[in-house]
Design a protein around this motif. Structure first.
Motif, PDB file in Angstrom:
ATOM      1  N   ARG A 128      20.419  33.523  62.955  1.00 54.62           N
ATOM      2  CA  ARG A 128      21.729  33.101  63.417  1.00 54.62           C
ATOM      3  C   ARG A 128      21.774  33.195  64.937  1.00 54.62           C
ATOM      4  N   GLY A 129      22.682  32.423  65.535  1.00 57.18           N
ATOM      5  CA  GLY A 129      22.848  32.482  66.979  1.00 57.18           C
ATOM      6  C   GLY A 129      23.776  31.358  67.386  1.00 57.18           C
ATOM      7  N   GLY A 130      24.816  31.705  68.114  1.00 61.66           N
ATOM      8  CA  GLY A 130      25.795  30.696  68.498  1.00 61.66           C
ATOM      9  C   GLY A 130      25.387  30.009  69.790  1.00 61.66           C
ATOM     10  N   ALA A 131      25.436  28.678  69.795  1.00 62.47           N
ATOM     11  CA  ALA A 131      25.229  27.909  71.017  1.00 62.47           C
ATOM     12  C   ALA A 131      26.588  27.442  71.544  1.00 62.47           C
ATOM     13  N   PHE A 132      27.502  27.223  70.618  1.00 59.99           N
ATOM     14  CA  PHE A 132      28.895  26.915  70.970  1.00 59.99           C
ATOM     15  C   PHE A 132      29.730  28.072  70.421  1.00 59.99           C
ATOM     16  N   LYS A 133      30.398  28.786  71.292  1.00 61.38           N
ATOM     17  CA  LYS A 133      31.105  29.988  70.866  1.00 61.38           C
ATOM     18  C   LYS A 133      32.617  29.812  70.917  1.00 61.38           C
ATOM     19  N   PRO A 134      33.300  30.104  69.828  1.00 57.71           N
ATOM     20  CA  PRO A 134      34.764  30.071  69.839  1.00 57.71           C
ATOM     21  C   PRO A 134      35.286  31.375  70.439  1.00 57.71           C
ATOM     22  N   ARG A 135      35.711  31.383  71.672  1.00 55.18           N
ATOM     23  CA  ARG A 135      36.130  32.620  72.336  1.00 55.18           C
ATOM     24  C   ARG A 135      37.639  32.665  72.477  1.00 55.18           C
ATOM     25  N   THR A 136      38.173  33.843  72.269  1.00 56.00           N
ATOM     26  CA  THR A 136      39.621  34.005  72.342  1.00 56.00           C
ATOM     27  C   THR A 136      40.124  33.695  73.748  1.00 56.00           C
ATOM     28  N   SER A 137      39.313  34.078  74.756  1.00 54.59           N
ATOM     29  CA  SER A 137      39.717  33.806  76.136  1.00 54.59           C
ATOM     30  C   SER A 137      38.866  32.702  76.749  1.00 54.59           C
ATOM     31  N   PRO A 138      39.479  31.790  77.472  1.00 53.17           N
ATOM     32  CA  PRO A 138      38.688  30.737  78.126  1.00 53.17           C
ATOM     33  C   PRO A 138      37.813  31.268  79.252  1.00 53.17           C
ATOM     34  N   TYR A 139      38.015  32.544  79.645  1.00 58.89           N
ATOM     35  CA  TYR A 139      37.234  33.117  80.753  1.00 58.89           C
ATOM     36  C   TYR A 139      35.983  33.820  80.253  1.00 58.89           C
ATOM     37  N   GLN A 140      35.802  33.871  78.931  1.00 57.42           N
ATOM     38  CA  GLN A 140      34.611  34.512  78.378  1.00 57.42           C
ATOM     39  C   GLN A 140      33.476  33.497  78.233  1.00 57.42           C
ATOM     40  N   LEU A 183      24.976  24.426  59.234  1.00 55.99           N
ATOM     41  CA  LEU A 183      26.109  24.359  60.156  1.00 55.99           C
ATOM     42  C   LEU A 183      27.109  25.446  59.771  1.00 55.99           C
ATOM     43  N   GLN A 184      27.419  26.310  60.713  1.00 55.01           N
ATOM     44  CA  GLN A 184      28.416  27.360  60.460  1.00 55.01           C
ATOM     45  C   GLN A 184      29.784  26.855  60.884  1.00 55.01           C
ATOM     46  N   ILE A 185      30.744  26.986  59.983  1.00 57.42           N
ATOM     47  CA  ILE A 185      32.142  26.686  60.333  1.00 57.42           C
ATOM     48  C   ILE A 185      32.834  28.031  60.462  1.00 57.42           C
ATOM     49  N   GLY A 186      33.355  28.305  61.632  1.00 59.16           N
ATOM     50  CA  GLY A 186      33.889  29.630  61.939  1.00 59.16           C
ATOM     51  C   GLY A 186      35.241  29.893  61.304  1.00 59.16           C
ATOM     52  N   THR A 187      35.616  31.155  61.345  1.00 55.25           N
ATOM     53  CA  THR A 187      36.870  31.596  60.724  1.00 55.25           C
ATOM     54  C   THR A 187      38.082  30.835  61.278  1.00 55.25           C
ATOM     55  N   ARG A 188      38.028  30.525  62.584  1.00 60.38           N
ATOM     56  CA  ARG A 188      39.167  29.856  63.214  1.00 60.38           C
ATOM     57  C   ARG A 188      39.272  28.401  62.796  1.00 60.38           C
ATOM     58  N   ASN A 189      38.197  27.880  62.222  1.00 64.39           N
ATOM     59  CA  ASN A 189      38.162  26.472  61.852  1.00 64.39           C
ATOM     60  C   ASN A 189      38.218  26.229  60.342  1.00 64.39           C
ATOM     61  N   MET A 190      38.375  27.299  59.567  1.00 61.06           N
ATOM     62  CA  MET A 190      38.370  27.091  58.112  1.00 61.06           C
ATOM     63  C   MET A 190      39.463  26.123  57.667  1.00 61.06           C
ATOM     64  N   HIS A 191      40.556  26.108  58.436  1.00 58.98           N
ATOM     65  CA  HIS A 191      41.662  25.198  58.084  1.00 58.98           C
ATOM     66  C   HIS A 191      41.596  23.871  58.844  1.00 58.98           C
ATOM     67  N   ARG A 210      35.310  32.508  55.857  1.00 58.08           N
ATOM     68  CA  ARG A 210      36.692  32.628  55.396  1.00 58.08           C
ATOM     69  C   ARG A 210      37.622  32.803  56.591  1.00 58.08           C
ATOM     70  N   GLY A 211      38.702  32.044  56.598  1.00 55.62           N
ATOM     71  CA  GLY A 211      39.711  32.223  57.636  1.00 55.62           C
ATOM     72  C   GLY A 211      40.229  33.655  57.581  1.00 55.62           C
ATOM     73  N   LEU A 236      29.502  30.266  51.024  1.00 47.52           N
ATOM     74  CA  LEU A 236      30.725  30.935  51.468  1.00 47.52           C
ATOM     75  C   LEU A 236      30.340  32.202  52.237  1.00 47.52           C
ATOM     76  N   CYS A 237      31.128  32.537  53.245  1.00 47.32           N
ATOM     77  CA  CYS A 237      30.847  33.762  54.009  1.00 47.32           C
ATOM     78  C   CYS A 237      32.130  34.556  54.227  1.00 47.32           C
ATOM     79  N   GLU A 238      32.131  35.779  53.701  1.00 50.20           N
ATOM     80  CA  GLU A 238      33.252  36.701  53.951  1.00 50.20           C
ATOM     81  C   GLU A 238      32.958  37.433  55.243  1.00 50.20           C
ATOM     82  N   ARG A 239      33.890  37.368  56.201  1.00 53.04           N
ATOM     83  CA  ARG A 239      33.673  37.982  57.513  1.00 53.04           C
ATOM     84  C   ARG A 239      34.816  38.903  57.906  1.00 53.04           C
ATOM     85  N   GLY A 240      35.595  39.288  56.879  1.00 57.37           N
ATOM     86  CA  GLY A 240      36.685  40.218  57.152  1.00 57.37           C
ATOM     87  C   GLY A 240      37.981  39.496  57.437  1.00 57.37           C
TER      88      GLY A 240
END
Ligand code: PEP
Ligand code: MN
Length: 343
Positions: A128-140, A183-191, A210-211, A236-240
């Motif tokens: 695993r390894g993210g090349a495109f990262k969904p970050r909470t802050s745009p400054y990260q 292809l990993q679909i992240g928790t923020r994109n489940m919906h 899982r969202g 399916l991936c449970e991530r908390g």
């Protein structure tokens, strides 16, 4: 509804049912089981003449699908599905436990290759390894983008590990599909239903997270979008999930493993890294996940967690990962399973 064919019904009978189902404006999913074939017919059933299907040659019975999810449900397919993890491994189907490990983000060639070889050595089958990262802050740190994908492909070349990496938007699907096995679909994109459909149009396996506030039903309905778009290969991936707790980043809901087993034929893997947020918890939660009979693990590993650009606090070292692999291997054995090796 599910059209259950008689045991040994010929292919011509199955083809005829598929034709009828299509004539009624329904979408067919043919599922070939060990002793019989079923045809799941999905869509608006108001104009369907059920008796025409019931009386077709080779049909044993027609039953409604009671669950809100259809093609992801165990009602449609009794046997657990096996989903490819690249060319040399797989997840699910009651097979061996598949461990996918690697850094949260691809940071550099040196960083990625060191970790890839270490996790391969310890027995992982996926990187695993993210090349495109969904970050909470745009400054990260936002990820290396295509350069990160190239490094992942290079690591696969060197180690044979299957590459699992996130796709954040529809316009990245084509690019990420060129490099990734999964292809990993992240928790923020489940919906993000349009993204689910776009991933459903690819031939890559999909790791659907899982969202963090999604129910099991919403989770399986999201998987349903991908399968209905033409791609049955969903992991399916449970991530908390988010709860009132503050001692963890997320609450890892391991009870989802037996619940998914009951409801769905799709494999479920556990991510103890996002699932806890703390490296010290990852080994024990990995052991617990394998004890629930999960199909696999997704673990964040970093050779220098203190300096990781993302998620260092929840990343374990290669040494801790190797020890965890030995422990989970023994737990798997108790359940009559073992850790999967690259074919
Ligand atoms: C990750 O796997 O690093 C990640 C961002 O996961 P999630 O979408 O579960 O937060
Ligand atoms: Mn992460």
């Amino acid at each position: 509804m599910i059209v259950v064919m008689e045991a040994g019904a010929p292919q011509t009978a199955v083809d005829h049912v598929v034709k009828l189902v299509r004539e009624f404006g329904l979408v067919d999913h043919v599922i070939v089981g060990t002793d019989r074939t079923v045809v799941a017919a999905i869509g608006d059933k108001r104009n369907v003449d059920k008796s025409a299907i019931e009386n077709a040659p080779g049909v044993e019975k027609v039953v409604p699908i009671l669950a809100p999810y259809k093609v992801a449900s165990r009602e449609v397919r009794k046997e657990p599905s096996t989903i490819p993890l690249g060319a040399r491994a797989s997840v699910g189907g009651g097979g061996d436990v598949a461990v996918i490990a690697g850094p949260c983000s691809v940071e550099s060639r040196e960083q990625l290759m060191e970790i890839a070889h270490a996790v391969r050595e310890a027995g992982a089958v996926g990187l695993r390894g993210g090349a495109f990262k969904p970050r909470t802050s745009p400054y990260q740190f936002q990820g290396l983008g295509e350069e990160g994908l190239e490094l992942l492909a290079e690591a696969r070349e060197q180690t044979g590990l299957a590459v699992v990496t996130e796709v954040m938007s529809i316009d990245q699907v084509e690019l990420v599909s060129r490099y990734a096995d999964v292809l990993q679909i992240g928790t923020r994109n489940m919906h993000n239903f349009n993204l689910l459909v776009a991933c459903g149009a690819t031939d890559r396996s999909i790791m659907l997270k899982r969202g963090w506030s999604a129910s099991l039903e919403e989770f399986l309905l999201a998987a349903e979008y991908i399968i209905n778009a033409g791609n049955p290969n969903v992991i399916l991936c449970e991530r908390g999930i988010r709860t009132h707790e503050t001692y963890v980043r997320n609450t890892l809901a391991l009870g989802i493993v037996p619940a998914i087993r009951r409801e769905s034929h799709l494999p479920i893997v556990i991510d103890p890294s996002q699932g806890t947020g703390h490296a010290y918890m990852v080994p024990s939660m990995s052991r617990a996940a394998v004890a629930t009979d999960a199909d696999g693990l997704l673990v964040e590993v970093h050779a220098d967690p203190e300096h990781a650009l993302t998620d260092g606090a929840q990343s374990i070292t290669p040494e801790a990962f190797a020890k965890t692999m030995q422990d989970v291997s023994r737990i798997a054995e108790v359940l009559g399973r073992q850790l999967q090796r690259l074919a």
